[in-house]
Scaffold this motif. Structure first.
Motif, mmCIF file in Angstrom:
data_model
loop_
_atom_site.group_PDB
_atom_site.id
_atom_site.type_symbol
_atom_site.label_atom_id
_atom_site.label_comp_id
_atom_site.label_asym_id
_atom_site.label_seq_id
_atom_site.Cartn_x
_atom_site.Cartn_y
_atom_site.Cartn_z
ATOM 1 N N PRO A 35 -13.662 30.119 61.489
ATOM 2 C CA PRO A 35 -12.598 29.103 61.496
ATOM 3 C C PRO A 35 -11.226 29.667 61.149
ATOM 4 C CG PRO A 35 -14.565 28.250 60.405
ATOM 5 C CD PRO A 35 -14.797 29.717 60.628
ATOM 6 N N ALA A 36 -11.166 30.543 60.129
ATOM 7 C CA ALA A 36 -9.879 31.142 59.771
ATOM 8 C C ALA A 36 -9.396 32.084 60.862
ATOM 9 C CB ALA A 36 -9.987 31.883 58.439
ATOM 10 N N LEU A 37 -10.304 32.859 61.444
ATOM 11 C CA LEU A 37 -9.931 33.761 62.533
ATOM 12 C C LEU A 37 -9.438 32.964 63.736
ATOM 13 C CD1 LEU A 37 -9.812 36.664 63.599
ATOM 14 C CD2 LEU A 37 -12.190 36.411 64.334
ATOM 15 N N THR A 38 -10.020 31.807 63.959
ATOM 16 C CA THR A 38 -9.582 30.934 65.051
ATOM 17 C C THR A 38 -8.137 30.506 64.854
ATOM 18 O OG1 THR A 38 -11.830 30.122 65.467
ATOM 19 C CG2 THR A 38 -9.998 28.724 66.189
ATOM 20 N N LEU A 39 -7.813 30.022 63.659
ATOM 21 C CA LEU A 39 -6.442 29.586 63.386
ATOM 22 C C LEU A 39 -5.445 30.731 63.512
ATOM 23 C CD1 LEU A 39 -7.085 27.283 60.291
ATOM 24 C CD2 LEU A 39 -6.518 26.546 62.610
ATOM 25 N N VAL A 40 -5.792 31.855 62.918
ATOM 26 C CA VAL A 40 -4.891 33.008 62.929
ATOM 27 C C VAL A 40 -4.682 33.522 64.354
ATOM 28 C CG1 VAL A 40 -4.731 35.429 62.249
ATOM 29 C CG2 VAL A 40 -5.378 33.713 60.563
ATOM 30 N N SER A 41 -5.752 33.587 65.141
ATOM 31 C CA SER A 41 -5.639 34.125 66.500
ATOM 32 C C SER A 41 -4.921 33.159 67.430
ATOM 33 C CB SER A 41 -7.026 34.460 67.056
ATOM 34 O OG SER A 41 -7.824 33.294 67.195
ATOM 35 N N GLU A 42 -5.110 31.845 67.235
ATOM 36 C CA GLU A 42 -4.446 30.900 68.135
ATOM 37 C C GLU A 42 -2.927 30.975 67.988
ATOM 38 O OE1 GLU A 42 -4.734 26.451 69.909
ATOM 39 O OE2 GLU A 42 -5.801 26.843 68.034
ATOM 40 N N ILE A 43 -2.460 31.104 66.757
ATOM 41 C CA ILE A 43 -1.011 31.212 66.541
ATOM 42 C C ILE A 43 -0.472 32.442 67.252
ATOM 43 C CG2 ILE A 43 0.772 31.624 64.806
ATOM 44 C CD1 ILE A 43 -1.052 30.012 62.857
ATOM 45 N N ARG B 155 2.612 39.966 63.293
ATOM 46 C CA ARG B 155 2.793 39.285 64.575
ATOM 47 C C ARG B 155 1.603 39.457 65.506
ATOM 48 N NH1 ARG B 155 8.159 41.304 67.288
ATOM 49 N NH2 ARG B 155 7.261 40.030 68.956
ATOM 50 N N PHE B 156 0.868 40.565 65.379
ATOM 51 C CA PHE B 156 -0.068 40.938 66.429
ATOM 52 C C PHE B 156 -1.514 40.807 65.967
ATOM 53 C CE2 PHE B 156 3.834 43.459 67.109
ATOM 54 C CZ PHE B 156 4.246 42.844 68.290
ATOM 55 N N ILE B 157 -2.307 40.130 66.787
ATOM 56 C CA ILE B 157 -3.693 39.857 66.423
ATOM 57 C C ILE B 157 -4.529 41.138 66.430
ATOM 58 C CG2 ILE B 157 -4.345 39.296 68.799
ATOM 59 C CD1 ILE B 157 -5.696 37.733 65.519
#
Length: 406
Positions: free
Chosen positions: A180-188, A38-40
């Protein structure tokens, strides 16, 4: 395709270099194996550990997020090599105007820079205290990149190393390819945090947890026992007619700070602000609920007295208020139209608290409590008994008590 082990024991596909394989493995993990986290901040820690295991000498990493929060403009998640958990720092509004922030690499990214890269081993003509702190920590290179969320929301990721000479081109390419992957994961995760924060801000912590857990249909909820407090500011109509708009808003905020902070500190939940009034409950699931409510009122009165001293010094009239307190079962849940719901409490017990608050105008005492409450709180001996009063809309008169006059 066949594979072989390199000297580090890492399987490498035939025809592929070491770094593409390592990059793909971390990317696969980010995209496919972080769904249960759950947590970035935890994801950042594990990602940095995987980078180290893959030969990328990351010694420090941060994520900087802008937030929708009533107190904080942003937060920084900081990981350093050897830390099992990341550190989270929040930053109040106003920091964006400080000299330190304005000349920071994070601000440069927010202003449109696509990369900030600093070789820390080169100290010529560099008096920036931020970079000097990194040098003092033994770091040799710093890189910051934007993390672009949807609708133009720009955040920041940074990586630093203590390797002599800084990062190699292979290191930088791998880190950049993770963005790009870190962007998707962090935005969620950030949207989850923002949803929780906004709900807590507007409906309170317990109601927000209920809503997030799926209690979202009209009529859903439960009957709970609670001590109920309703507070209202006196003469607000006159004040709002005579005072400038900004002064009225400032007054309301001062008043709500004085009354609300103790409520939250003692475990109460403010369900709503109603113009110049508020509704709060202290669930009886906590044994000390009634005592906590009394303490919250006493501290609120002390803070209001301090506020009125300030107002008197500015030539303003003191603020007056009324508080009604009762205890009983309430229906706690979703009420409203098909498309617009309010998570609140209703029931006869709420009505009694409301009528007691109104009665404060008649008896000229700022806080009134029902017999049911003072008996449950075992505080009748500490209160003044004012007698029995009929309350509008209620069948039986109510025995009313007040805080002793000083």
């Amino acid at each position: 395709m066949s594979s072989f082990l390199n000297k580090a024991g890492t399987a490498v596909e035939a025809g592929e270099g070491v770094w593409p394989v390592r990059r793909r493995r971390i990317l696969d993990w980010l995209v496919n194996e972080t769904r249960g986290e759950r947590f970035i901040d935890n994801i950042l820690v594990e990602m940095c550990e995987k980078l180290l295991a893959s030969g990328v000498p990351v010694a420090r990493a941060t994520l900087h997020f802008r937030m929708n929060h009533p107190q904080w403009i942003g937060a920084r998640i900081l990981w350093k090599e050897g830390l099992a958990e990341a550190k989270i720092n929040t930053f109040a509004y106003g920091i964006e105007n400080t000299p330190e922030f304005l000349k920071s690499p994070v601000n440069a990214i927010h202003q449109g820079a696509e990369e900030v890269r600093k070789q820390l081993e080169d100290t010529a003509d560099d008096e920036d205290s931020f970079y000097q702190e990194l040098r003092d920590d033994g770091l040799t290179e710093y890189i910051a990149w934007p993390v672009e969320h949807t609708f133009g929301k720009r955040h920041v990721a940074t990586f630093s190393t203590s390797r002599p000479g800084g990062f190699t081109n292979e290191h930088v390419d791998l880190l950049r390819d993770l963005l790009p992957a870190l962007t998707l994961v962090s935005e969620i995760r950030l949207k989850n945090i923002m949803a929780r924060t906004l709900l807590q801000t507007y409906v309170g912590p317990h109601a927000s947890e209920q809503i997030l857990s799926g209690v979202t249909t009209r009529g859903s909820g439960a009957t709970v026992g609670a001590a109920i407090m309703i507070c209202d500011l006196r003469d607000f109509t006159e004040i709002s007619d005579l005072w400038p708009r900004d002064d009225v808003i400032h007054l309301l905020n001062d008043y709500f700070d004085a009354m609300s902070d103790p409520i939250e500190r003692y475990g109460g939940e403010i369900l709503k602000f109603m113009g110049d009034g508020l509704l709060a409950i202290f669930p009886l699931s906590k044994d000390t609920a009634c005592h906590d409510l009394l303490q919250a009122i006493r501290e609120g009165q002390a803070l209001m007295a301090q506020l009125n001293q300030q107002y008197a010094g500015n030539g303003r009239e003191p603020l007056r208020y009324g508080v009604g307190v009762h205890v009983g079962d309430v229906m706690y849940g979703n009420i409203g139209s098909r498309r617009r719901l309010d998570f609140t409490v209703i029931g006869p017990a709420v009505n009694v608290a409301s009528r007691l608050e109104t009665l404060t105008k008649e008896v000229k005492r700022p806080v009134l409590l029902s017999r049911a409450f003072v008996e449950m709180a075992d505080c009748a001996k500490d209160m003044d008994s004012l007698g029995t009063f009929p309350l509008r809309g209620l069948g039986e008169p109510v025995d009313v008590f007040a805080f002793p006059e000083r």
